[in-house]
Design an enzyme around this catalytic site. Structure first.
Site, short mmCIF file in Angstrom:
data_model
loop_
_atom_site.label_atom_id
_atom_site.label_comp_id
_atom_site.label_asym_id
_atom_site.label_seq_id
_atom_site.Cartn_x
_atom_site.Cartn_y
_atom_site.Cartn_z
N ARG A 49 1.68 -27.94 19.05
CA ARG A 49 0.21 -28.36 19.02
C ARG A 49 -0.63 -27.14 18.79
O ARG A 49 -1.73 -27.39 18.32
CB ARG A 49 -0.39 -28.66 20.52
CG ARG A 49 0.72 -29.54 21.27
CD ARG A 49 0.03 -29.98 22.43
NE ARG A 49 0.65 -29.43 23.72
CZ ARG A 49 0.43 -30.22 24.89
NH1 ARG A 49 -0.69 -31.14 24.92
NH2 ARG A 49 1.08 -29.64 26.01
N ASP A 92 0.00 -33.35 17.92
CA ASP A 92 -0.41 -33.26 19.24
C ASP A 92 0.22 -34.34 19.94
O ASP A 92 0.32 -35.53 19.71
CB ASP A 92 -1.89 -33.86 19.10
CG ASP A 92 -2.90 -34.03 20.44
OD1 ASP A 92 -2.13 -33.89 21.36
OD2 ASP A 92 -4.12 -33.75 20.60
N PHE A 93 0.97 -34.02 21.04
CA PHE A 93 2.03 -34.65 21.63
C PHE A 93 1.54 -35.95 22.48
O PHE A 93 2.09 -37.05 22.44
CB PHE A 93 2.76 -34.08 22.90
CG PHE A 93 3.27 -32.74 22.33
CD1 PHE A 93 4.02 -32.52 21.04
CD2 PHE A 93 3.39 -31.57 23.16
CE1 PHE A 93 4.45 -31.55 20.41
CE2 PHE A 93 4.15 -30.62 22.72
CZ PHE A 93 4.60 -30.43 21.25
N LYS A 145 13.97 -28.75 32.91
CA LYS A 145 13.37 -28.39 34.32
C LYS A 145 12.10 -27.60 34.44
O LYS A 145 11.97 -27.02 33.37
CB LYS A 145 14.29 -27.93 35.17
CG LYS A 145 14.21 -26.24 35.23
CD LYS A 145 15.28 -25.99 36.14
CE LYS A 145 14.72 -25.05 37.26
NZ LYS A 145 14.25 -23.55 37.00
N HIS A 175 20.58 -25.43 33.20
CA HIS A 175 21.21 -24.61 32.14
C HIS A 175 22.38 -23.91 32.78
O HIS A 175 23.47 -23.62 32.51
CB HIS A 175 20.20 -23.62 31.50
CG HIS A 175 20.03 -22.52 32.35
ND1 HIS A 175 19.16 -22.29 33.29
CD2 HIS A 175 20.49 -21.01 32.39
CE1 HIS A 175 18.90 -21.20 33.71
NE2 HIS A 175 19.71 -20.62 33.40
N LYS A 179 26.86 -22.91 31.42
CA LYS A 179 27.50 -21.55 31.60
C LYS A 179 29.10 -21.67 31.30
O LYS A 179 29.62 -22.58 32.21
CB LYS A 179 27.25 -20.76 32.84
CG LYS A 179 25.77 -20.36 32.72
CD LYS A 179 25.20 -19.51 33.96
CE LYS A 179 23.81 -19.28 34.08
NZ LYS A 179 23.35 -17.98 33.48
N HIS A 237 19.96 -25.21 40.35
CA HIS A 237 21.24 -24.51 40.12
C HIS A 237 22.28 -24.16 41.39
O HIS A 237 23.30 -24.27 41.22
CB HIS A 237 20.66 -22.87 39.52
CG HIS A 237 20.01 -22.79 38.34
ND1 HIS A 237 19.80 -23.84 37.54
CD2 HIS A 237 18.87 -22.12 38.21
CE1 HIS A 237 18.91 -23.64 36.77
NE2 HIS A 237 18.08 -22.65 36.86
N LYS A 342 21.83 -7.79 39.06
CA LYS A 342 21.82 -9.38 38.68
C LYS A 342 23.45 -9.85 38.98
O LYS A 342 24.34 -9.24 38.32
CB LYS A 342 21.67 -9.63 37.09
CG LYS A 342 21.65 -10.95 36.50
CD LYS A 342 20.81 -11.45 35.42
CE LYS A 342 21.08 -12.76 34.94
NZ LYS A 342 20.19 -13.55 35.50
C1 BG6 Z 1 15.56 -20.44 35.66
C2 BG6 Z 1 14.78 -20.11 36.76
O1 BG6 Z 1 15.66 -21.83 36.01
O2 BG6 Z 1 16.63 -19.71 35.76
C3 BG6 Z 1 14.00 -18.39 36.60
O3 BG6 Z 1 13.46 -20.83 36.26
C4 BG6 Z 1 15.58 -17.74 36.70
O4 BG6 Z 1 13.17 -18.31 37.69
C5 BG6 Z 1 16.60 -18.18 35.49
O5 BG6 Z 1 15.21 -16.44 36.30
C6 BG6 Z 1 18.14 -17.36 36.04
O6 BG6 Z 1 18.72 -17.80 35.01
P1 BG6 Z 1 20.04 -16.83 34.59
O7 BG6 Z 1 20.69 -17.95 33.61
O8 BG6 Z 1 19.29 -15.85 34.19
O9 BG6 Z 1 20.85 -16.82 35.86
#
Ligand code: BG6
Length: 489
Positions: A49, A92-93, A145, A175, A179, A237, A342
């Site tokens: 938009r 414009d959705f 989401k 997502h 993976k 997740h 991480k």
């Molecule tokens: C998202 C969250 O769904 O996943 C984020 O909204 C988070 O807050 C992310 O950082 C983490 O994803 P990944 O693939 O980096 O582990």
């Protein structure tokens, strides 16, 4: 091996200039094209938009693509082909008018894939406008989401979509399901007879699921503060990971067989209420600390922060599943921002041997563990007990890994990003990596009771220093049961 065949489609990305689209979705589409997984007739439509010319927006998309795709993967021929498929339309959705122009762009009778990378509040309106433009019958919709922030609001969104689209054409993204290593959980559990006989309360003492992030809030304070770590990570997740570990074997690989089994697990989760709110769950919020040796601010000192917020950036909890397979086997879940590294990993702890015959001081070492590393260094490792070698060692035990590291063992050049897999499966019309409406609802129901309990108890999050593994009470949560988080340093 059969090559994957992908039908042609028109792929319309709503919210094409947003962060997710620029950082993840266009790069994923490019990688599919580069791998020859987009049909020659597939067209990509970027819809947004924002004011400005098509040329200007297409060049923004290209700039981000060059930034987010690894330089070695940016092949001029593939890039040229990809950009050749891409066009931009201002839309414009909320206004039906622009959708006629969209309908004119949608080629022939090809299916339309409508990916909503926008706020969930507009999903209903987009669906209605697609319908008015006569496009609904051939459209699959992909929903990002968060779908709502509790059971009631998620129902509102899902109901608004369901007025125009049957469940069989709704693809809800989590997502994590895209993976590679998460999909591997299905292969590991159901393509190996070795594990299934051990996969229950007779052999397993407990399960740990850790999803730790090193980053903080990264400019998303406003969004994140309304959600918090339970809604942002556990509701989707971590509960999906728990389901894949805990579910019964499905009768086949069809989407509904898998999703039926996951729903049974979600329905069997014991609510955490009463005393459990103080003994089985810990909320945390990071304060200033260090990340990679650099001083970093606390959650309340981040840009645009409201210094009074009591939103949690960390959750640890003990989940119990009320069924025969898992009775008495706690699942310890832990996730947080600003952790030391991480790391996403699942650790299945097997019980001790039924009769112990070695020296008493070695007893604590005993116990097999299956460690499934989702990221980084994707792989699987089974810790087994062996004897130390050497004449002087006697029957001295040690625990060592039987190890499968995916990139070393299979010499995988590149592990695809989760979105590549998910976009590919939408184009193939395969729903088994997407979340069904009832899964989302049971997950919300379980989280909602927990949030209500926190609210009633006036529970404030416990502070933890950025760069640590969370509040001390998250360690107490597991040590209280005579256990420890695996591998914390
Ligand atoms: C998202 C969250 O769904 O996943 C984020 O909204 C988070 O807050 C992310 O950082 C983490 O994803 P990944 O693939 O980096 O582990």
């Amino acid at each position: 091996m059969a090559a994957i065949s992908v039908e042609p489609c028109t792929f319309a990305l709503f919210g094409a200039l947003g962060d997710l689209a620029l950082r993840k979705l266009f790069p994923a589409l490019y990688q599919l094209d580069r791998a020859n997984l987009l049909h020659a007739d597939t067209r990509l439509l970027a819809l947004a938009r924002e004011p400005g010319s098509a040329q200007e927006h297409l060049s923004t998309i290209e700039t981000h693509l060059r930034r987010h795709v690894a330089p070695a993967d940016l092949e001029p021929a593939a890039l040229g082909r990809f950009l050749g498929r891409l066009s931009y339309q201002h839309l414009d959705f909320l206004q039906p008018e622009g959708y006629q122009a969209l309908a004119e762009q949608v080629a022939g009778e090809l299916p339309l894939i409508a990916y909503f990378a926008t706020a969930a509040a507009v999903y209903g309106a987009i669906c209605e406008n697609l319908d008015k433009a006569g496009l609904a019958a051939r459209t699959r919709v992909v929903l990002e989401k968060p779908i709502g922030h509790d059971l009631e609001s998620s129902r509102r969104v899902n109901d608004a979509v369901a007025r125009f689209f049957p469940e069989s054409r709704v693809y809800r993204i989590d997502h994590y399901l895209g993976k590679e290593t998460v999909q591997n959980l299905i292969a590991l559990r159901f393509a190996n007879s070795l594990f299934e006989t051990q996969w229950n309360q007779n052999s397993i003492s407990h399960v740990e699921i850790t999803v730790a992030e090193k980053v903080g809030i990264e400019g998303r304070w406003g969004y994140f503060d309304k959600a918090g770590q339970l809604r942002d990570m556990i509701q989707n997740h971590l509960l999906q990971l728990l389901c894949l570990i805990a579910m019964d074997p499905p009768s086949d690989l069809s989407a509904d067989s898998i999703r039926d089994e996951k729903v049974k697990v979600l329905k069997a989760l014991a609510p955490i209420t009463g005393d459990g709110l103080s003994t089985r769950v810990v909320r945390g919020q990071y304060i200033a600390g260090y990340s990679d040796g650099k001083a970093v601010p606390g959650y309340l000192e981040e840009d645009n922060a409201n210094a009074q917020s009591d939103t949690e950036t960390f959750v640890a909890l003990r989940a119990d599943i009320r069924n025969w397979r898992w009775s008495g086997v706690p699942f310890y879940l832990r996730t947080g921002k600003r952790m030391p590294q991480k790391l996403s990993q699942i650790v299945i702890h097997f019980k001790e041997t039924p009769h112990y015959i070695f020296a008493p001081e070695q007893r604590l070492q005993i116990g097999n563990k299956l460690i499934i590393r989702l990221q980084p260094d994707e792989g699987i490792s089974l810790r087994v007990m062996t004897k130390e070698q050497g004449l002087d060692k006697g029957m001295q035990l040690r625990s060592g890994p039987l190890q499968l590291n995916f990139s070393d063992t299979w010499r995988t050049a590149r592990i695809p990003d989760a979105y590549e897999r998910l976009l590919l499966e939408v184009m193939r019309g395969n729903q088994n990596l997407f979340v069904r409406k009832d899964e989302i609802e049971y997950a919300w129901q379980w989280c909602d009771q927990l949030i209500a309990g926190w609210r009633n108890a006036g529970d404030a999050p416990k502070p933890y220093a950025a760069g640590s593994w969370g509040p001390m009470s998250s360690i107490a949560l597991i040590t209280r049961d005579g256990r420890a988080w695996y591998g914390d340093i």
